[in-house]
Write a protein that holds these residues in place. Structure first.
Motif, mmCIF file in Angstrom:
data_model
loop_
_atom_site.group_PDB
_atom_site.id
_atom_site.type_symbol
_atom_site.label_atom_id
_atom_site.label_comp_id
_atom_site.label_asym_id
_atom_site.label_seq_id
_atom_site.Cartn_x
_atom_site.Cartn_y
_atom_site.Cartn_z
ATOM 1 N N THR A 28 0.828 -1.205 0.000
ATOM 2 C CA THR A 28 0.000 0.000 0.000
ATOM 3 C C THR A 28 0.860 1.252 0.000
ATOM 4 O OG1 THR A 28 -1.694 -1.182 1.241
ATOM 5 C CG2 THR A 28 -1.835 1.221 1.223
ATOM 6 N N ALA A 38 1.703 4.703 1.032
ATOM 7 C CA ALA A 38 1.327 5.444 2.230
ATOM 8 C C ALA A 38 1.710 6.913 2.185
ATOM 9 C CB ALA A 38 1.961 4.791 3.450
ATOM 10 N N ASP A 44 -0.582 9.781 3.585
ATOM 11 C CA ASP A 44 -1.998 9.438 3.704
ATOM 12 C C ASP A 44 -2.368 9.536 5.185
ATOM 13 O OD1 ASP A 44 -4.364 7.826 4.186
ATOM 14 O OD2 ASP A 44 -4.059 6.951 2.203
ATOM 15 N N PRO A 45 -3.454 10.241 5.513
ATOM 16 C CA PRO A 45 -3.830 10.397 6.923
ATOM 17 C C PRO A 45 -3.952 9.069 7.682
ATOM 18 C CG PRO A 45 -5.076 11.925 5.591
ATOM 19 C CD PRO A 45 -4.323 11.037 4.628
ATOM 20 N N ALA A 46 -4.303 7.992 7.009
ATOM 21 C CA ALA A 46 -4.433 6.690 7.674
ATOM 22 C C ALA A 46 -3.076 6.152 8.129
ATOM 23 C CB ALA A 46 -5.095 5.683 6.728
ATOM 24 N N PHE A 47 -1.986 6.714 7.597
ATOM 25 C CA PHE A 47 -0.642 6.226 7.924
ATOM 26 C C PHE A 47 0.177 7.231 8.731
ATOM 27 C CE2 PHE A 47 -1.918 3.664 4.355
ATOM 28 C CZ PHE A 47 -1.471 2.409 4.701
ATOM 29 N N ARG A 48 -0.431 8.311 9.162
ATOM 30 C CA ARG A 48 0.326 9.319 9.901
ATOM 31 C C ARG A 48 0.721 8.811 11.282
ATOM 32 N NH1 ARG A 48 -2.632 14.641 7.606
ATOM 33 N NH2 ARG A 48 -1.784 14.358 5.513
ATOM 34 N N ARG A 68 3.578 7.342 11.915
ATOM 35 C CA ARG A 68 4.413 6.138 11.789
ATOM 36 C C ARG A 68 5.820 6.452 11.295
ATOM 37 N NH1 ARG A 68 0.269 1.702 9.177
ATOM 38 N NH2 ARG A 68 -1.542 2.329 10.390
#
Length: 165
Positions: free
Chosen positions: A75, A77, A98-102, A104
């Motif tokens: 994916t 990111a 991507d906000p879903a991966f912030r 990290r």
């Protein structure tokens, strides 16, 4: 087993990046930026031409640049565009996670890879510009050694930063 917080950084050329996912990341970046500037649009088709061009054909738009993409598994990111060195400097453009991966470390990893790539290709300095309201991004850049520099931008509310590599 791979740690789900890890991201692998890949770049053009030498590897085919998922251009459709890159386009999605660029669209999210531009839509968010336009909204923050007070010029929100409903979808990417309503963005200014120069931004739509990047989304429709990122390979063509960034043919002379290095595109880095962070992959978490398969994916995409995050992404970052780095200009080639000119006058001893490269510039970071279009950094987006991507906000879903912030949270990290993806943006830090992308910047680290960009700095290494710039140094390997003869740049002594890497610069970037960031909207003044993106305080978390500014704090990240400062943690990574960037300092505020004299502005090279004509647009109001942009903070220019640079660091030696």
């Amino acid at each position: 087993m791979t740690d789900p917080r890890e991201a692998v950084i890949v770049q053009w050329p030498g590897r085919r990046l998922p251009a459709d996912r890159l386009a999605e990341l660029l669209a999210a970046y531009h839509l968010r930026t336009e909204a923050e500037k007070g010029s929100a649009v409903a979808d990417a088709d309503k963005l200014p031409d120069r931004y739509r061009t990047e989304i429709l054909s990122p390979r063509a738009a960034f043919a002379d640049d290095t595109v880095l993409m962070a992959l978490s598994g398969d994916t995409a990111a995050g992404c970052l565009v780095l200009t080639g060195p000119a006058g001893g400097r490269s510039e970071i453009k279009r950094l987006w996670t991507d906000p879903a991966f912030r949270g990290r470390g993806i943006a830090s990893a992308l910047i680290g890879a960009a700095l290494a790539h710039a140094a390997e290709n003869g740049a002594g300095t890497v610069r970037l510009s960031v909207w003044e309201w993106r305080t978390a991004a500014i704090a990240l850049y400062e943690r990574l050694g960037f300092t505020v520099a004299e502005s090279w931008e004509s647009r109001d509310r942009l903070v220019c930063m640079e660091r030696t590599v």
